[in-house]
Write a protein that holds these residues in place. Sequence first.
Motif, PDB file in Angstrom:
ATOM      1  N   UNK A  23     -18.641  -7.428 -14.941  1.00  0.00           N
ATOM      2  CA  UNK A  23     -19.487  -7.872 -15.998  1.00  0.00           C
ATOM      3  C   UNK A  23     -19.005  -9.437 -16.491  1.00  0.00           C
ATOM      4  N   UNK A  24     -19.628 -10.236 -15.660  1.00  0.00           N
ATOM      5  CA  UNK A  24     -19.325 -11.688 -15.605  1.00  0.00           C
ATOM      6  C   UNK A  24     -19.192 -12.166 -17.023  1.00  0.00           C
ATOM      7  N   UNK A  25     -18.373 -13.425 -17.587  1.00  0.00           N
ATOM      8  CA  UNK A  25     -18.443 -13.776 -18.842  1.00  0.00           C
ATOM      9  C   UNK A  25     -19.470 -14.065 -19.623  1.00  0.00           C
ATOM     10  N   UNK A  26     -20.761 -13.408 -20.353  1.00  0.00           N
ATOM     11  CA  UNK A  26     -21.493 -14.251 -20.642  1.00  0.00           C
ATOM     12  C   UNK A  26     -21.608 -13.548 -22.725  1.00  0.00           C
ATOM     13  N   UNK A  27     -22.080 -14.794 -23.577  1.00  0.00           N
ATOM     14  CA  UNK A  27     -22.139 -14.564 -24.784  1.00  0.00           C
ATOM     15  C   UNK A  27     -23.810 -14.582 -25.094  1.00  0.00           C
ATOM     16  N   UNK A  28     -24.397 -13.221 -25.898  1.00  0.00           N
ATOM     17  CA  UNK A  28     -25.720 -13.333 -26.234  1.00  0.00           C
ATOM     18  C   UNK A  28     -26.008 -13.330 -27.622  1.00  0.00           C
ATOM     19  N   UNK A  29     -27.075 -14.310 -28.079  1.00  0.00           N
ATOM     20  CA  UNK A  29     -27.253 -13.558 -29.726  1.00  0.00           C
ATOM     21  C   UNK A  29     -28.571 -13.535 -29.866  1.00  0.00           C
ATOM     22  N   UNK A  30     -28.206 -11.918 -30.119  1.00  0.00           N
ATOM     23  CA  UNK A  30     -29.162 -11.200 -30.523  1.00  0.00           C
ATOM     24  C   UNK A  30     -30.165 -11.150 -32.116  1.00  0.00           C
ATOM     25  N   UNK A  31     -31.175 -11.532 -31.834  1.00  0.00           N
ATOM     26  CA  UNK A  31     -32.269 -11.505 -33.423  1.00  0.00           C
ATOM     27  C   UNK A  31     -32.944 -10.249 -33.435  1.00  0.00           C
ATOM     28  N   UNK A  32     -33.032  -9.508 -33.609  1.00  0.00           N
ATOM     29  CA  UNK A  32     -34.204  -8.374 -33.935  1.00  0.00           C
ATOM     30  C   UNK A  32     -33.840  -7.654 -33.228  1.00  0.00           C
ATOM     31  N   UNK A  33     -33.344  -7.091 -31.761  1.00  0.00           N
ATOM     32  CA  UNK A  33     -33.520  -6.877 -30.430  1.00  0.00           C
ATOM     33  C   UNK A  33     -34.284  -8.008 -29.566  1.00  0.00           C
ATOM     34  N   UNK A  34     -34.284  -8.971 -29.818  1.00  0.00           N
ATOM     35  CA  UNK A  34     -33.654 -10.065 -28.610  1.00  0.00           C
ATOM     36  C   UNK A  34     -33.079 -11.041 -28.457  1.00  0.00           C
ATOM     37  N   UNK A  35     -32.641 -11.644 -27.419  1.00  0.00           N
ATOM     38  CA  UNK A  35     -32.024 -12.520 -26.927  1.00  0.00           C
ATOM     39  C   UNK A  35     -32.099 -13.681 -27.749  1.00  0.00           C
ATOM     40  N   UNK A  36     -31.834 -14.422 -28.124  1.00  0.00           N
ATOM     41  CA  UNK A  36     -31.914 -16.152 -28.904  1.00  0.00           C
ATOM     42  C   UNK A  36     -31.461 -16.591 -28.025  1.00  0.00           C
ATOM     43  N   UNK A  37     -30.221 -16.576 -27.764  1.00  0.00           N
ATOM     44  CA  UNK A  37     -29.393 -17.656 -27.203  1.00  0.00           C
ATOM     45  C   UNK A  37     -28.456 -17.212 -26.276  1.00  0.00           C
ATOM     46  N   UNK A  38     -28.369 -18.098 -25.435  1.00  0.00           N
ATOM     47  CA  UNK A  38     -26.960 -17.297 -24.525  1.00  0.00           C
ATOM     48  C   UNK A  38     -25.954 -18.729 -24.122  1.00  0.00           C
ATOM     49  N   UNK A  39     -24.432 -18.050 -24.645  1.00  0.00           N
ATOM     50  CA  UNK A  39     -23.726 -19.052 -24.244  1.00  0.00           C
ATOM     51  C   UNK A  39     -23.549 -18.340 -22.439  1.00  0.00           C
ATOM     52  N   UNK A  40     -23.089 -19.616 -21.826  1.00  0.00           N
ATOM     53  CA  UNK A  40     -23.209 -19.350 -20.157  1.00  0.00           C
ATOM     54  C   UNK A  40     -23.415 -20.747 -19.255  1.00  0.00           C
ATOM     55  N   UNK A  41     -22.434 -20.420 -18.577  1.00  0.00           N
ATOM     56  CA  UNK A  41     -20.931 -20.282 -19.151  1.00  0.00           C
ATOM     57  C   UNK A  41     -19.461 -20.202 -19.756  1.00  0.00           C
ATOM     58  N   UNK A  42     -19.486 -19.206 -19.879  1.00  0.00           N
ATOM     59  CA  UNK A  42     -18.208 -19.429 -21.655  1.00  0.00           C
ATOM     60  C   UNK A  42     -17.120 -19.962 -20.531  1.00  0.00           C
ATOM     61  N   UNK A  43     -16.898 -21.435 -21.204  1.00  0.00           N
ATOM     62  CA  UNK A  43     -15.184 -21.234 -20.885  1.00  0.00           C
ATOM     63  C   UNK A  43     -14.311 -22.719 -21.917  1.00  0.00           C
ATOM     64  N   UNK A  44     -13.746 -22.710 -22.289  1.00  0.00           N
ATOM     65  CA  UNK A  44     -12.571 -21.819 -22.093  1.00  0.00           C
ATOM     66  C   UNK A  44     -13.487 -20.729 -23.093  1.00  0.00           C
ATOM     67  N   UNK A  45     -12.415 -19.241 -22.908  1.00  0.00           N
ATOM     68  CA  UNK A  45     -12.813 -18.464 -23.685  1.00  0.00           C
ATOM     69  C   UNK A  45     -12.712 -18.516 -25.341  1.00  0.00           C
ATOM     70  N   UNK A  46     -11.123 -19.111 -24.921  1.00  0.00           N
ATOM     71  CA  UNK A  46     -11.075 -19.316 -26.230  1.00  0.00           C
ATOM     72  C   UNK A  46     -11.769 -19.641 -27.859  1.00  0.00           C
ATOM     73  N   UNK A  47     -12.067 -20.698 -27.018  1.00  0.00           N
ATOM     74  CA  UNK A  47     -13.738 -21.743 -27.668  1.00  0.00           C
ATOM     75  C   UNK A  47     -14.738 -20.905 -28.564  1.00  0.00           C
ATOM     76  N   UNK A  48     -14.830 -19.459 -27.718  1.00  0.00           N
ATOM     77  CA  UNK A  48     -16.458 -19.382 -27.780  1.00  0.00           C
ATOM     78  C   UNK A  48     -16.314 -18.852 -28.709  1.00  0.00           C
ATOM     79  N   UNK A  49     -15.681 -18.301 -29.685  1.00  0.00           N
ATOM     80  CA  UNK A  49     -16.089 -17.924 -30.668  1.00  0.00           C
ATOM     81  C   UNK A  49     -17.000 -19.089 -32.072  1.00  0.00           C
ATOM     82  N   UNK A  50     -15.366 -20.117 -31.577  1.00  0.00           N
ATOM     83  CA  UNK A  50     -16.256 -21.972 -32.242  1.00  0.00           C
ATOM     84  C   UNK A  50     -16.878 -22.096 -31.814  1.00  0.00           C
ATOM     85  N   UNK A  51     -18.125 -22.230 -30.764  1.00  0.00           N
ATOM     86  CA  UNK A  51     -18.856 -22.376 -30.369  1.00  0.00           C
ATOM     87  C   UNK A  51     -20.258 -21.399 -30.813  1.00  0.00           C
ATOM     88  N   UNK A  52     -19.917 -20.328 -30.818  1.00  0.00           N
ATOM     89  CA  UNK A  52     -21.127 -19.664 -31.578  1.00  0.00           C
ATOM     90  C   UNK A  52     -21.125 -19.713 -33.382  1.00  0.00           C
TER      91      UNK A  52
END
Length: 186
Positions: A148-177
């Motif tokens: 799988x290519x790197x992507x972060x999905x914000x899910x809310x009640x079973x729906x994709x609320x927001x998408x982080x793509x592309x994710x780079x650099x990956x070590x910053x992704x959690x702070x971005x979320x």
Amino acid sequence: MTDLSALPANLPGPLDDGDCDHLPGARVPSVPLPTTAGNWVDLAGLPGRTVLYVYPRTGRPDEPLPGGWDLIPGARGCTPQSCAFRDHHAELQAAGARVFGLSTQDTAYQREAAGRLHLPFPLLSDAELRFAAALRLPTFEVEGHTLLRRVTLMLREGVVEHVFYPVFPPDRNAADVLAWLAAHPA
């Protein structure tokens, strides 16, 4: 052996190819997935907010990376990304979100990584690519394996609320979320 916790300085970043443009507003498919906690999770039925970071594969310190791994844009960085979500886990929970990581590696392989990295959240295995196919997540091939290519999905009640793509650099992704959650309270 390669230091999996560090990102090389010359790592190529991925480009936004539009392969995730269909995801915002999409309903999450009901595909129960095995977890490193020993149970199954159906992301479609979870209440509230869920952070689902999707990553290619976690390396092991006793095994070489696939050939040319560092040259594949977006491939390298699964360990730093997972460790960043570990380090920000309490803040993410305080912001009202649960966290899962997802890859195509089997649960036994993921369990070793979760233990070695001291992850306080479960990893989900989509080894059969059922969830990925149902949601049409982007993939790539390496040494005969579909990853799988790197992507972060914000899910809310079973729906994709927001998408982080592309994710780079990956070590910053959690702070971005975390920043996104602060700007979009529940």
